[in-house]
Design an enzyme around this catalytic site. Structure first.
Site, PDB file in Angstrom:
ATOM      1  N   SER A  78       0.797  -1.247   0.110  1.00 32.77           N
ATOM      2  CA  SER A  78       0.023   0.177  -0.209  1.00 32.77           C
ATOM      3  C   SER A  78       1.106   1.340  -0.013  1.00 32.77           C
ATOM      4  O   SER A  78       1.877   1.395  -0.969  1.00 32.77           O
ATOM      5  CB  SER A  78      -0.783   0.123   1.104  1.00 32.77           C
ATOM      6  OG  SER A  78      -1.976   0.929   1.131  1.00 32.77           O
ATOM      7  N   ASP A 115      -9.049  -4.139  -6.018  1.00 35.43           N
ATOM      8  CA  ASP A 115      -8.468  -3.502  -4.930  1.00 35.43           C
ATOM      9  C   ASP A 115      -9.279  -2.326  -4.645  1.00 35.43           C
ATOM     10  O   ASP A 115      -9.222  -1.371  -5.232  1.00 35.43           O
ATOM     11  CB  ASP A 115      -6.976  -3.345  -4.779  1.00 35.43           C
ATOM     12  CG  ASP A 115      -6.301  -2.907  -3.655  1.00 35.43           C
ATOM     13  OD1 ASP A 115      -7.083  -2.244  -2.811  1.00 35.43           O
ATOM     14  OD2 ASP A 115      -5.253  -3.446  -3.373  1.00 35.43           O
ATOM     15  N   HIS A 124      -7.534  -5.699  -0.378  1.00 37.19           N
ATOM     16  CA  HIS A 124      -6.184  -4.725  -0.521  1.00 37.19           C
ATOM     17  C   HIS A 124      -4.757  -5.569   0.075  1.00 37.19           C
ATOM     18  O   HIS A 124      -4.561  -5.605   1.209  1.00 37.19           O
ATOM     19  CB  HIS A 124      -6.723  -3.751   0.407  1.00 37.19           C
ATOM     20  CG  HIS A 124      -5.498  -2.765   0.670  1.00 37.19           C
ATOM     21  ND1 HIS A 124      -4.853  -2.290  -0.812  1.00 37.19           N
ATOM     22  CD2 HIS A 124      -4.852  -2.033   1.644  1.00 37.19           C
ATOM     23  CE1 HIS A 124      -4.129  -1.174  -0.228  1.00 37.19           C
ATOM     24  NE2 HIS A 124      -4.009  -0.903   0.875  1.00 37.19           N
TER      25      HIS A 124
END
Length: 497
Positions: free
Chosen positions: A212, A436, A465
């Site tokens: 991320s 996602d 995610h």
């Protein structure tokens, strides 16, 4: 971006002077080892915590608060490691970052160890760290109230004045409690801290696994220290060109695509769920529920859902099988029938549903990075109002959540430039789920375009995610293992399923 809840640490932003940071990459690499290099710090390792494996040991690396003043005030960076299982095959260290900005990473080696192949564990010490300002690394706390700990809020004309007051309060509290630290909580400084960790560990180069926000951090490291980057894996990537104002807009656009896919999926299973036989009918049924909840909140298992609370679950629509029972339960509750299922667990931003005493720390650091790095945040509250109205019209499900007024409108510290241009040829492996909710496929494709030496593996139909960091196996796992073990990237970008 960070999630909240029980899996915050994995799921949910090199050392040199300011002058060195401006040098060409080759010149910067040729410079002497930075602050914290071999022989300059004696690292004392000890067990991290009694509730963690004995093999997870921790230490502290000292780094400058201000890299323009390398001999001035220092802060501590908490570092953890699990040593490689083998010695003859050991290659070096695999540094890890779980995301954020604001995510703690000390326990990440222990959490990732069971998910990495034995061949990887033989070759790398797994190294985690709490980024500057986070957790055990000279933490920052703004002292935020619970309603100030959510990163996004829906827009409403009736509550906009309260939203403005809350945003101003967050900025004021952070400045009052941590004004001396805020200007130095930047991605580029965290990348410099990573290089300080590398030097303190006596490593010439580092390998890396970032998730991320950690993908952006890793990309910035490759831009600053390209010849110190060994094997870099970026899982669920951010597009540097969107940092930071454009990130919530990208997520809102992706939410609409996921919602459309869900309507098609649910329509094909109308016999099971009864939400409508066509995507149009499913869509109409959902928005009828939202309108009904706006008039009278729908109570489901003791929780009242108004229309905004239903829309706030927008990240959950990437998981079609999980979110559908939630919508069915809402429909039943609205009709006065017994609810057949509990609400689906949404993919939430840090702070929205987080638990525990560290939420204030994580959110405080998040705002420090998001607001402190961005020059694109408007200063006029009315601009946020106009943006929220426009974005909700364009993306009804979630457009207003990220475009509403933010503390960045009132941030007083001089903004530091974000690294929006990476543009290098460093070998990097990007892995990405097709669906996602927080760093959508389009963002990963943006990262791929600026990392010219990279390869990208897309998990077709992958939901959620995180591909490699997820608790379930992924078809990208073999690519990650091969790359970390041999250094070989796929011959070309590929999609697995």
């Amino acid at each position: 971006m960070l999630r909240a809840g029980r899996r915050t640490s994995l799921l949910a932003v090199g050392v040199a002077t300011a002058a060195l940071a401006a040098l060409t990459p080759a010149t910067a690499f040729a410079a002497p080892e930075p602050f914290g290099g071999p022989g300059q710090q004696r690292l004392r390792w000890e067990r991290c915590a009694q509730d963690q494996p004995a093999s997870l040991e921790c230490t502290t690396v000292r780094v400058p608060l201000d890299y323009a003043d390398p001999h001035g005030r220092t802060i501590g960076i908490a570092v953890s490691r699990m040593k490689a299982d083998g010695t003859a095959k050991r290659r070096g260290v695999l540094l890890m970052n779980p995301g954020g900005p604001g995510g703690p990473g000390l326990t990440m080696p222990a959490e990732m160890a069971p998910r990495l192949a034995a061949e990887v564990r033989e070759r790398f010490d797994l190294v985690g760290f709490d980024p500057r300002g986070v957790g055990r690394s000279t933490p920052v706390h703004c002292g935020l109230a619970p309603d100030e700990q959510a990163l996004d809020h829906p827009y409403s004309a009736g509550t906009f004045g309260q939203d403005v007051a809350r945003a101003r309060s967050v900025a004021d509290k952070c400045r009052a409690r941590a004004g001396d630290l805020l200007p130095h909580l930047t991605t580029r400084n965290t990348a410099r801290d990573m290089d300080a960790i590398r030097a303190a560990l006596g490593e010439r180069r580092i390998s890396y696994l970032g998730h991320s926000y950690g993908t952006y951090l890793g990309a910035v490291y490759t831009q600053m220290f390209p010849r110190r980057a060994d094997r870099f894996v970026l899982d669920s990537a951010l597009d540097p060109a969107l940092v930071w104002r454009g990130v919530p807009r990208g997520a809102a656009e992706a939410a609409e695509l996921a919602f459309t896919r869900w309507t098609e999926w649910a329509a094909a299973r109308d016999a099971a769920y009864g939400l409508g036989a066509t995507p149009e009918a499913v869509r109409a049924a959902f928005w009828e529920l939202v309108a009904r909840a706006d008039r009278t909140p729908i109570v489901l298992e003791g929780q009242a859902f108004d229309g905004d609370a239903i829309r706030a679950q927008y990240r959950a629509f990437v998981r079609v099988e999980a979110v559908t029972p939630f919508v069915v339960a809402l429909k039943a509750a609205a009709a006065g029938a017994a609810a057949p299922a509990a609400p689906a667990e949404a993919e939430t931003e840090v702070g929205a549903e987080a638990e525990g005493p560290d939420v204030d720390n994580m959110v405080s650091v998040a705002w420090a990075v998001l607001c402190g790095e961005g020059r694109s945040w408007p200063r006029d509250p009315e601009q946020y109002r106009r943006d929220a109205i426009r974005e909700r019209a364009a993306h009804p499900l979630a457009g207003d959540f990220g475009s509403n007024i933010q503390p960045c409108a009132f941030w007083k510290s001089a903004p530091r430039e974000a690294t929006t241009v990476v543009n290098n040829d460093v070998d990097v492996l990007i892995v990405q789920n097709e669906w996602d909710p927080q760093t959508p496929l389009a963002m990963a494709e943006g990262m791929r375009r600026v990392l010219h030496g990279a390869r990208m593996v897309t998990v077709a139909g992958g939901e959620g995610h995180g591909a490699v960091v997820a608790e379930r196996p992924s078809c990208a796992d073999a690519d990650v293992t091969r790359y970390l073990v041999t250094g070989r990237l796929p011959a070309k970008d590929r999609t697995c399923g």
